[in-house]
Design an enzyme around this catalytic site. Structure first.
Site, short mmCIF file in Angstrom:
data_model
loop_
_atom_site.label_atom_id
_atom_site.label_comp_id
_atom_site.label_asym_id
_atom_site.label_seq_id
_atom_site.Cartn_x
_atom_site.Cartn_y
_atom_site.Cartn_z
N ASP A 184 35.12 36.64 34.47
CA ASP A 184 35.60 37.07 35.78
C ASP A 184 36.23 38.45 35.63
OD1 ASP A 184 34.91 34.66 37.25
OD2 ASP A 184 36.33 33.73 35.91
N THR A 185 35.71 39.39 36.42
CA THR A 185 35.88 40.81 36.13
C THR A 185 35.88 41.59 37.43
OG1 THR A 185 34.71 40.54 34.02
CG2 THR A 185 34.71 42.75 34.96
N VAL A 186 36.44 42.80 37.40
CA VAL A 186 36.31 43.71 38.54
C VAL A 186 35.73 45.03 38.05
CG1 VAL A 186 38.17 42.71 39.91
CG2 VAL A 186 38.70 44.55 38.30
#
Length: 529
Positions: free
Chosen positions: A341-343
């Site tokens: 889970d990343t931006v």
């Protein structure tokens, strides 16, 4: 779900949340550089996307300097404790590092990365960059539909950790879209970073809180590990694709997988076939299988293992892979991990400086631990370490783990034309390849390239025995049927599947006009002026 391309001439920001993009645009309007804006964007994302990123995680940046006309790579991925060994972990009864919990916590590199980037490229006062994030943390921000859904998906993890549940399950329930989420402890931490710089994070009460929290849960991480941590400026790795130069993050990042895949694809006539031709997708999928296998074979911290980058990125090696694909030689299915889970965020300023950034706490809400009294969700990137002595990513003291994080920057004749990044663990190089091909081979706008239906090779769930090819439901049934007939093990997902990641990018036209794209699969938003 189609969104228009957002355009600007003096600056543009695209990120995983509209409040973050707005904060970055405000910095540009105040005369800030692309790096100033990127830091402000990232700080707000740590508040509004707390399941994805934050100061308890790692950061990778690609920065194009208009002054030097060059691209540099900032590796702000954290290291294992100097006391962490495979033997010590096994002595505690583990055959692998647990996905959740303290043993997966490495030094968070994000804040040091911010400081190092700002020292080199910043123009605005350091403290000014954090004011929007501090305000959203202290006063609260509206919970989006996407964040509410992610909290619901990870409710079991949150409910089992008191600091997490107190913040993200107020009153014991999942916040509804439109509820206001306040993070007072995180606001105080951000104020400390704003007033004291990186030292306020890596020394003193915050560092002590991080170390004591994880040590109580069995980690080897200590205050000295935090005090001595430094991010590094590095050279990106690159290849050419149909006249473009594609730069990605290297070292312990999986960026090389996207380059291997593009090298293989370059020998096929994708433009002539068209995007809807099954051959276009079949060969791209097979190229990425090969690339991911090589990634798994070699990529780790290059300070501890040798990565044959020159051979893997050679056009001769790509030709060998391509010949095998054309002969129909089957490629084994790589494992795949859906839980990253990343931006991603991209910024271009008025002078033409460009940032492509990627930041993460790895799993949703990371390790499931919050450093006591700080509001810092600690990442679990160290869960990627192997306890197999023969594995390149084996746990060793001070080593950086293999990273799914990758960012990309595409140039033509030395001029940047595309800054791009995406969340999605093993999907990051696969989405990068698809979006770049959509733009270069099929002439799509950056928004259309991001919105186009995607595929993802890998397991849907980590405990599945067999990897499969996942496709969004918007692909033509005849194309899906053909791929299945050609031997692909398929699973069709919803039309706009969150598993495909949330991508953001900026295309720079020959006229200098900036064109921003943001992914409708999440809360992404582009803003320009």
């Amino acid at each position: 779900m189609h969104r228009p391309v957002v355009m600007g001439r003096r600056g543009l920001v695209t990120s995983a949340h509209p409040l973050a993009s707005q904060a970055g645009l405000d910095m540009l309007k105040q005369g800030g550089s692309a790096v100033d804006a990127a830091i402000a964007v990232n700080a707000v994302l740590g508040v509004t996307e707390p399941h994805m990123c934050g100061v308890g995680g790692d950061l990778l940046l690609l920065v194009y300097s208009a002054d030097t006309r060059s691209v540099t790579f900032l590796n702000a991925s954290g290291r294992a404790s100097r006391h962490a060994t495979m033997e010590a972990v096994r002595e505690r009864g583990y055959e692998s590092i647990p996905f959740r919990g303290a043993l997966g916590v490495t030094v968070p590199g994000c804040v040091d990365g911010w400081a190092r980037a700002w020292q080199r490229f910043g123009r605005l006062p350091w403290a000014a960059l954090f004011q929007p994030a501090i305000a959203y943390a202290r006063e609260g921000f509206p919970v989006s539909h996407d964040l509410s859904a992610w909290i619901a998906r990870t409710q079991e993890v949150l409910a089992g950790a008191t600091p997490l549940s107190a913040t993200f399950l107020p009153g014991g329930r999942v916040p509804a879209p439109g509820d206001v989420l306040v993070q007072g402890d995180l606001a105080a931490t951000l104020e400390t970073i704003a007033s004291q710089g990186r030292e306020g994070f890596y020394r003193g009460p915050i560092a002590a809180a991080i170390a004591s929290t994880v040590q109580r849960e069995g980690s080897f991480l200590c205050e000295e590990d935090l005090e001595t941590y430094r991010s590094q400026w590095r050279e990106p790795i690159a290849t050419t694709y149909r006249g473009y130069t594609v730069c990605v993050t290297g070292d312990n990042s999986q960026g090389i997988a996207a380059l291997i895949g593009l090298n293989v694809l370059e020998g096929f006539d994708l433009a002539g076939w068209g995007r809807d031709d099954p051959r276009t997708h079949h060969y791209a999928i097979e190229a990425m299988k090969r690339a991911l296998l090589e990634r798994d074979r070699y990529v780790a911290d290059p300070e501890y293992v040798e990565i044959p980058v020159e051979r893997l990125l050679s056009k001769e090696y790509a030709a060998e892979c391509r010949a095998a694909l054309e002969r129909g030689v089957p490629t084994a299915l790589p494992g795949g991990d859906p839980r990253g889970d990343t931006v991603a965020f991209s910024v271009v300023d008025a002078e033409g400086n460009v940032v492509s950034g990627i930041q993460s706490v790895y799993g949703a809400f990371g390790s499931g631990l919050v450093a006591e009294g700080t509001g810092i969700v600690l990442h679990n990137r160290g869960a990627y370490f192997s306890l197999d002595p023969g594995h390149p990513n084996r746990l060793e003291p001070g080593k950086r783990p293999f990273h799914t994080l990758m960012a990309s920057l595409v140039l033509r004749a030395g001029r940047p034309v595309l800054a791009f990044g995406t969340m999605g663990a093993d999907g990051q190089p696969q989405t990068t390849l698809q979006v770049i091909s959509n733009i270069v081979d099929h002439g799509m706008s950056v928004q259309d390239a991001i919105e186009a239906p995607r595929w993802l090779q890998g397991r849907m769930f980590i405990d599945e025995a067999e990897s499969c090819l996942q496709l969004e439901g918007r692909f033509a049934p005849t194309l899906v049927e053909t791929l299945e007939r050609w031997g692909h093990h398929l699973r069709v997902l919803p039309d706009w599947a969150y598993q495909m990641g949330h991508a953001q990018g900026i295309l720079i036209a020959d006229s200098g006009v900036l064109m921003g794209g943001a992914d409708p699969r999440g809360d992404g938003y582009a803003m320009g002026w």
